[in-house]
Scaffold this motif. Structure first.
Motif, PDB file in Angstrom:
ATOM      1  N   GLY A 155       0.774  -1.237   0.000  1.00 12.63           N
ATOM      2  CA  GLY A 155       0.000   0.000   0.000  1.00 12.63           C
ATOM      3  C   GLY A 155       0.801   1.281   0.000  1.00 12.63           C
ATOM      4  O   GLY A 155       0.263   2.348   0.301  1.00 12.63           O
ATOM      5  N   THR A 156       2.082   1.203  -0.362  1.00 17.81           N
ATOM      6  CA  THR A 156       2.924   2.387  -0.325  1.00 17.81           C
ATOM      7  C   THR A 156       3.277   2.852  -1.736  1.00 17.81           C
ATOM      8  O   THR A 156       3.108   2.124  -2.706  1.00 17.81           O
ATOM      9  CB  THR A 156       4.226   2.102   0.440  1.00 17.81           C
ATOM     10  OG1 THR A 156       4.840   0.934  -0.111  1.00 17.81           O
ATOM     11  CG2 THR A 156       3.961   1.857   1.907  1.00 17.81           C
ATOM     12  N   GLU A 157       3.782   4.068  -1.817  1.00 18.14           N
ATOM     13  CA  GLU A 157       4.261   4.622  -3.084  1.00 18.14           C
ATOM     14  C   GLU A 157       5.742   4.943  -2.939  1.00 18.14           C
ATOM     15  O   GLU A 157       6.156   5.587  -1.968  1.00 18.14           O
ATOM     16  CB  GLU A 157       3.493   5.897  -3.445  1.00 18.14           C
ATOM     17  CG  GLU A 157       3.964   6.529  -4.755  1.00 18.14           C
ATOM     18  CD  GLU A 157       3.338   7.887  -5.005  1.00 18.14           C
ATOM     19  OE1 GLU A 157       2.969   8.159  -6.148  1.00 18.14           O
ATOM     20  OE2 GLU A 157       3.219   8.681  -4.038  1.00 18.14           O
ATOM     21  N   TYR A 158       6.532   4.499  -3.911  1.00 17.88           N
ATOM     22  CA  TYR A 158       7.968   4.753  -3.895  1.00 17.88           C
ATOM     23  C   TYR A 158       8.319   5.733  -5.004  1.00 17.88           C
ATOM     24  O   TYR A 158       8.037   5.480  -6.171  1.00 17.88           O
ATOM     25  CB  TYR A 158       8.744   3.449  -4.051  1.00 17.88           C
ATOM     26  CG  TYR A 158       8.723   2.619  -2.804  1.00 17.88           C
ATOM     27  CD1 TYR A 158       9.760   2.664  -1.893  1.00 17.88           C
ATOM     28  CD2 TYR A 158       7.610   1.837  -2.503  1.00 17.88           C
ATOM     29  CE1 TYR A 158       9.718   1.930  -0.719  1.00 17.88           C
ATOM     30  CE2 TYR A 158       7.565   1.092  -1.327  1.00 17.88           C
ATOM     31  CZ  TYR A 158       8.613   1.149  -0.441  1.00 17.88           C
ATOM     32  OH  TYR A 158       8.549   0.434   0.715  1.00 17.88           O
ATOM     33  N   VAL A 159       8.931   6.841  -4.620  1.00 22.94           N
ATOM     34  CA  VAL A 159       9.340   7.870  -5.570  1.00 22.94           C
ATOM     35  C   VAL A 159      10.783   7.623  -5.969  1.00 22.94           C
ATOM     36  O   VAL A 159      11.650   7.414  -5.123  1.00 22.94           O
ATOM     37  CB  VAL A 159       9.195   9.276  -4.964  1.00 22.94           C
ATOM     38  CG1 VAL A 159       9.770  10.334  -5.886  1.00 22.94           C
ATOM     39  CG2 VAL A 159       7.719   9.567  -4.678  1.00 22.94           C
ATOM     40  N   ILE A 160      11.069   7.643  -7.275  1.00 30.91           N
ATOM     41  CA  ILE A 160      12.436   7.515  -7.781  1.00 30.91           C
ATOM     42  C   ILE A 160      12.650   8.667  -8.758  1.00 30.91           C
ATOM     43  O   ILE A 160      12.341   8.558  -9.947  1.00 30.91           O
ATOM     44  CB  ILE A 160      12.691   6.122  -8.404  1.00 30.91           C
ATOM     45  CG1 ILE A 160      14.096   6.042  -8.992  1.00 30.91           C
ATOM     46  CG2 ILE A 160      11.612   5.719  -9.387  1.00 30.91           C
ATOM     47  CD1 ILE A 160      14.545   4.632  -9.352  1.00 30.91           C
ATOM     48  N   ASP A 161      13.181   9.768  -8.231  1.00 32.37           N
ATOM     49  CA  ASP A 161      13.231  10.997  -9.020  1.00 32.37           C
ATOM     50  C   ASP A 161      14.514  11.793  -8.830  1.00 32.37           C
ATOM     51  O   ASP A 161      14.604  12.948  -9.235  1.00 32.37           O
ATOM     52  CB  ASP A 161      12.042  11.885  -8.667  1.00 32.37           C
ATOM     53  CG  ASP A 161      12.118  12.454  -7.245  1.00 32.37           C
ATOM     54  OD1 ASP A 161      12.949  11.954  -6.445  1.00 32.37           O
ATOM     55  OD2 ASP A 161      11.367  13.399  -6.944  1.00 32.37           O
ATOM     56  N   GLY A 162      15.519  11.184  -8.197  1.00 30.41           N
ATOM     57  CA  GLY A 162      16.772  11.905  -7.979  1.00 30.41           C
ATOM     58  C   GLY A 162      16.651  13.077  -7.037  1.00 30.41           C
ATOM     59  O   GLY A 162      17.533  13.936  -6.989  1.00 30.41           O
ATOM     60  N   GLY A 163      15.548  13.135  -6.288  1.00 30.68           N
ATOM     61  CA  GLY A 163      15.340  14.234  -5.349  1.00 30.68           C
ATOM     62  C   GLY A 163      14.543  15.405  -5.888  1.00 30.68           C
ATOM     63  O   GLY A 163      14.489  16.464  -5.256  1.00 30.68           O
TER      64      GLY A 163
END
Length: 268
Positions: free
Chosen positions: A255-263
């Motif tokens: 149920g989580t969201e993982y952000v991968i955006d270099g900050g």
């Protein structure tokens, strides 16, 4: 642009015996996901409007239009009839071709096109496959959202950003419903990814402005508010995160969201 594998070892049997369905998996991050799962021993299926020309492409490709209810139903029936129900479903399909000009330039048809591609395609396929996952009390669903849901560009991505925001919210709701019954649901929100389309986009910007592609990339990063890491993500980096979340190593993640955006997103 060729999708390269990372230069660290991958457990070749990590996904052995698993049937993985990645939507939109013939280009960019989707292709990297297909190759990552295949390298881990999975049987992989993907979809595209046209099959790739690469004879060694490591997945079965089903052609179809997932942005329509009829197209999604046809693809789901073909997969179930030929392969069975996937044990891992990665809803990667998405994109936008809405015109610039802000909210007033978006017609109802444009809104529906963005919603069908970026939200309803995933909803329909979940509806097709998740019930069977629930019956066997196992399965993983990963929805690929976008940091645009947090950082919409009002000039050009309002409808896309709204659709991705809805996808993330829907993903959370689905996780709460099916998690107690053995099906894990998570979301991944990438920022800017360095794909073949990105290279074409930067080349076009560079030519129109009379600058180098490196300068064009810096200009785009500045427009995003900066990427503290100093570069976009590579497709295989996104694929590696998706593979981890799909694996047994992430068995308690739900149920989580993982952000991968270099900050890029400036807040927690």
């Amino acid at each position: 642009m060729k999708i390269e594998q990372p230069d660290f070892p991958i457990a070749s049997e990590e996904f052995a015996g698993r049937l993985v369905f990645v939507t939109g998996g013939t280009k960019g991050a989707g292709e990297a996901m297909v190759r990552r799962f295949a390298a881990g021993g999975a049987t992989v299926i993907t979809t595209a409007r046209q099959a790739p020309e690469d004879p060694d492409f490591p997945a079965s490709v089903i052609t179809g239009n997932l942005a329509t209810a009829e197209g999604a139903a046809k693809v789901a029936a073909q997969i179930t009839g030929t392969f069975g129900v996937p044990s891992i479903l990665v809803q990667n399909l998405g994109g936008s071709d809405s015109p610039g000009g802000g909210f007033a330039a978006l017609t109802d048809d444009m809104w529906m096109k963005e919603l069908n591609l970026n939200l309803l395609a995933a909803v329909r396929l979940d509806r097709a496959f998740v019930p069977a996952m629930l019956q066997r009390r196992s399965g993983v669903v990963i929805h690929i959202s976008s940091i645009q849901r947090l950082l919409p560009l009002h000039e050009s991505t309002t409808a896309y950003a709204a659709a991705k925001a809805a996808l993330t919210t829907y993903s959370k709701a689905l996780s709460k419903e099916v998690g107690p019954k053995g099906v894990r649901v998570t979301a991944v929100s990438p920022g800017w990814i360095n794909t073949e389309n990105t290279a074409v986009f930067l080349q076009r910007l560079a030519e129109s402005a009379g600058i180098t592609t490196q300068q064009a990339q810096q200009n785009v990063m500045a427009a995003l508010g900066g990427i503290p890491l100093g570069r976009p993500a590579w497709p295989w980096e996104v694929a590696e995160l998706v593979a981890f979340l799909a694996s047994d190593r992430a068995a308690s993640i739900q149920g989580t969201e993982y952000v991968i955006d270099g900050g890029t997103v400036p807040t927690i």
